[in-house]
Design a protein around this motif. Structure first.
Motif, mmCIF file in Angstrom:
data_model
loop_
_atom_site.group_PDB
_atom_site.id
_atom_site.type_symbol
_atom_site.label_atom_id
_atom_site.label_comp_id
_atom_site.label_asym_id
_atom_site.label_seq_id
_atom_site.Cartn_x
_atom_site.Cartn_y
_atom_site.Cartn_z
ATOM 1 N N ALA A 102 -8.807 -4.331 -7.296
ATOM 2 C CA ALA A 102 -8.223 -3.283 -8.147
ATOM 3 C C ALA A 102 -8.341 -3.618 -9.630
ATOM 4 O O ALA A 102 -8.206 -2.725 -10.475
ATOM 5 N N HIS A 139 -0.621 -9.910 0.223
ATOM 6 C CA HIS A 139 -1.095 -9.075 -0.890
ATOM 7 C C HIS A 139 -2.405 -9.604 -1.463
ATOM 8 O O HIS A 139 -2.515 -10.777 -1.820
ATOM 9 N N ASP A 140 -3.401 -8.743 -1.546
ATOM 10 C CA ASP A 140 -4.678 -9.074 -2.190
ATOM 11 C C ASP A 140 -5.253 -7.801 -2.782
ATOM 12 O O ASP A 140 -5.793 -6.955 -2.074
ATOM 13 N N LYS A 141 -5.095 -7.656 -4.077
ATOM 14 C CA LYS A 141 -5.598 -6.477 -4.774
ATOM 15 C C LYS A 141 -6.520 -6.897 -5.918
ATOM 16 O O LYS A 141 -6.586 -6.231 -6.956
ATOM 17 N N GLY A 149 2.326 1.917 -3.389
ATOM 18 C CA GLY A 149 1.321 2.527 -4.256
ATOM 19 C C GLY A 149 1.246 4.028 -4.050
ATOM 20 O O GLY A 149 1.115 4.800 -5.013
ATOM 21 N N MET A 161 2.254 -5.169 -8.381
ATOM 22 C CA MET A 161 1.424 -5.015 -7.188
ATOM 23 C C MET A 161 1.329 -3.548 -6.786
ATOM 24 O O MET A 161 0.281 -3.073 -6.324
ATOM 25 N N MET A 164 -1.297 -1.982 -8.827
ATOM 26 C CA MET A 164 -2.618 -2.341 -8.306
ATOM 27 C C MET A 164 -2.951 -1.542 -7.057
ATOM 28 O O MET A 164 -4.106 -1.118 -6.859
ATOM 29 N N ALA A 165 -1.952 -1.322 -6.201
ATOM 30 C CA ALA A 165 -2.181 -0.523 -4.995
ATOM 31 C C ALA A 165 -2.548 0.905 -5.349
ATOM 32 O O ALA A 165 -3.414 1.522 -4.705
ATOM 33 N N CYS A 202 -2.310 -10.777 -8.274
ATOM 34 C CA CYS A 202 -3.225 -9.902 -7.538
ATOM 35 C C CYS A 202 -3.601 -10.487 -6.181
ATOM 36 O O CYS A 202 -4.374 -9.892 -5.435
ATOM 37 N N ASP A 229 0.830 -1.204 0.000
ATOM 38 C CA ASP A 229 0.000 0.000 0.000
ATOM 39 C C ASP A 229 0.866 1.256 0.000
ATOM 40 O O ASP A 229 0.558 2.245 -0.669
ATOM 41 N N GLU A 276 -6.172 0.944 -6.505
ATOM 42 C CA GLU A 276 -7.085 0.871 -5.367
ATOM 43 C C GLU A 276 -7.142 2.210 -4.623
ATOM 44 O O GLU A 276 -8.199 2.639 -4.166
ATOM 45 N N ARG A 277 -5.987 2.869 -4.549
ATOM 46 C CA ARG A 277 -5.870 4.125 -3.809
ATOM 47 C C ARG A 277 -6.462 5.310 -4.577
ATOM 48 O O ARG A 277 -7.144 6.158 -3.987
#
Length: 361
Positions: A282, A277-279, A132, A159, A162-163, A186, A129, A166-167
């Motif tokens: 995203a 890690h779980d995105k 990101g 990753m 992806m963060a 992901c 995170d 999501e952000r």
């Protein structure tokens, strides 16, 4: 073109496009680490690994951490490609893409926190995170708020993208024009076996976080041991990261050097975030833009199934699978990666001037 295409690259075609080839053995004891002395010339021996540099600047993360960033190309370019490297590596891992795309597109390279020449993060902020958020800071410092960018990420770098999605999902409707995800995942990282038999992997997995924390607390001792075990580390790097038996010893040594330059306590600090890690959520954001997903058929760290699932969730994704490749496609099959990026740029910016031959290379 179809909204989603799939390319499966056979070994013969991939070798033709890649810079890494058969090579002579590395010097000294690494003859033994390679397993046998190679007799043919190493075409990568003269590569300027780690020597390609751009205009340097320091970007502050939102927690004040200094991030090392380099820019290549004019600031008024109509498109910028931002490269995010993988875990325990640095921006030099994009060596071949940097070399071959110079002069064709504006590029930004950066070292993720605690990696390369960027500042050292406090342990509690060694997370995906946070990387990101760092990528958001890099974008704000290197491109205008409405200037289009293509984001390219390898492994942890994917990753990080992806963060960011999501952000700041609104960036993918306004600024991010495309994404390339290489050897990444992901989620479901805790299920990885690293090539071990499943029964062994299940027994080892619960021990790994505690063992790494213990190594991190004894960093000085472990770093001395890493130096003494350089030849063993070389052969482990080759076995775990690469699948092509003909990979150049110079390329293996270059990757091994980047890994060994990453302090063991940094590896220990990031490990929990990587495994947790779980995105997957995203992917709905990434689905808004054209995508390129590249996977290695023999990737022990982020198996091909992870990349396939990402591509399946993205309606405008090209999936490229190199069946006989491992976890470092940018170095093992650089021509495949660079060719895929050229095709992605052609989709994002058709007026780029690339020929059809270049976009399909």
């Amino acid at each position: 073109m179809e909204s989603r295409t799939r390319r499966r690259v056979g070994i013969a075609g991939a070798v033709a496009g890649a810079a890494a080839g058969a090579g002579a053995a590395a010097v000294g004891l690494r003859h033994l680490a390679v397993g046998r002395k190679r007799l043919r010339p190493d075409p990568d021996a003269g590569e300027q690994f780690g020597e390609l540099r751009g205009r340097e600047l320091v970007v502050a993360g939102d927690d004040g951490l200094a991030l090392h960033v380099e820019v290549e190309g004019p600031d008024d370019a109509d498109l910028t490609v931002v490269f995010c490297h993988g875990f325990a590596l640095n921006q030099d891992s994009w060596h071949y893409q940097r070399r071959d795309l110079r002069g064709r597109v504006r590029m930004v390279f950066w070292d993720q926190r605690s990696h390369g020449r960027s500042g050292r993060s406090v342990p509690t902020r060694a997370t995906i995170d946070r990387t990101g958020a760092d990528l958001e800071a890099v974008l704000a410092a290197t491109v205008g708020p409405d200037d289009p960018v293509v984001l390219v990420g390898h492994s942890m770098g994917g990753m990080t993208i992806m963060a960011l999605a999501e952000r700041r999902p609104e960036l993918f409707a306004r600024q991010v024009a495309g994404v390339a995800l290489v050897n990444t995942s992901c989620g479901n990282m805790a299920e990885l076996t690293l090539g071990l038999p499943m029964v062994v992997a299940k027994a080892v997995r619960p021990l790994a976080p505690g063992a790494l924390r213990g190594l991190g607390r004894r960093a000085a001792l472990v770093e001395r041991a890493r130096g003494l075990g350089a030849d063993l580390a070389f052969v482990v790097t080759r076995k775990v990261a690469f699948a092509d038996r003909r990979v150049s010893p110079s390329v293996v040594a270059f990757l091994d050097d980047m890994i060994r330059d990453t302090p063991i306590d940094v590896i220990a600090e990031f490990y929990p975030s990587l495994i947790g890690h779980d995105k997957s959520a995203a992917l709905d954001v990434l689905a808004k833009v054209p995508a390129l997903v590249l996977v290695g058929g023999r990737d022990k760290l982020t198996p091909a199934a992870h990349g396939r699932s990402i591509a399946a969730a993205l309606p405008d994704a090209e999936l490229v699978e190199v069946e006989q490749a491992g976890h470092v496609l940018p170095l093992e099959y650089p021509g495949v990666v660079t060719g895929g990026l050229r095709r992605l740029l052609g989709r994002v910016r058709p007026e780029s001037g690339d020929t059809e031959e270049e976009r399909t290379a």
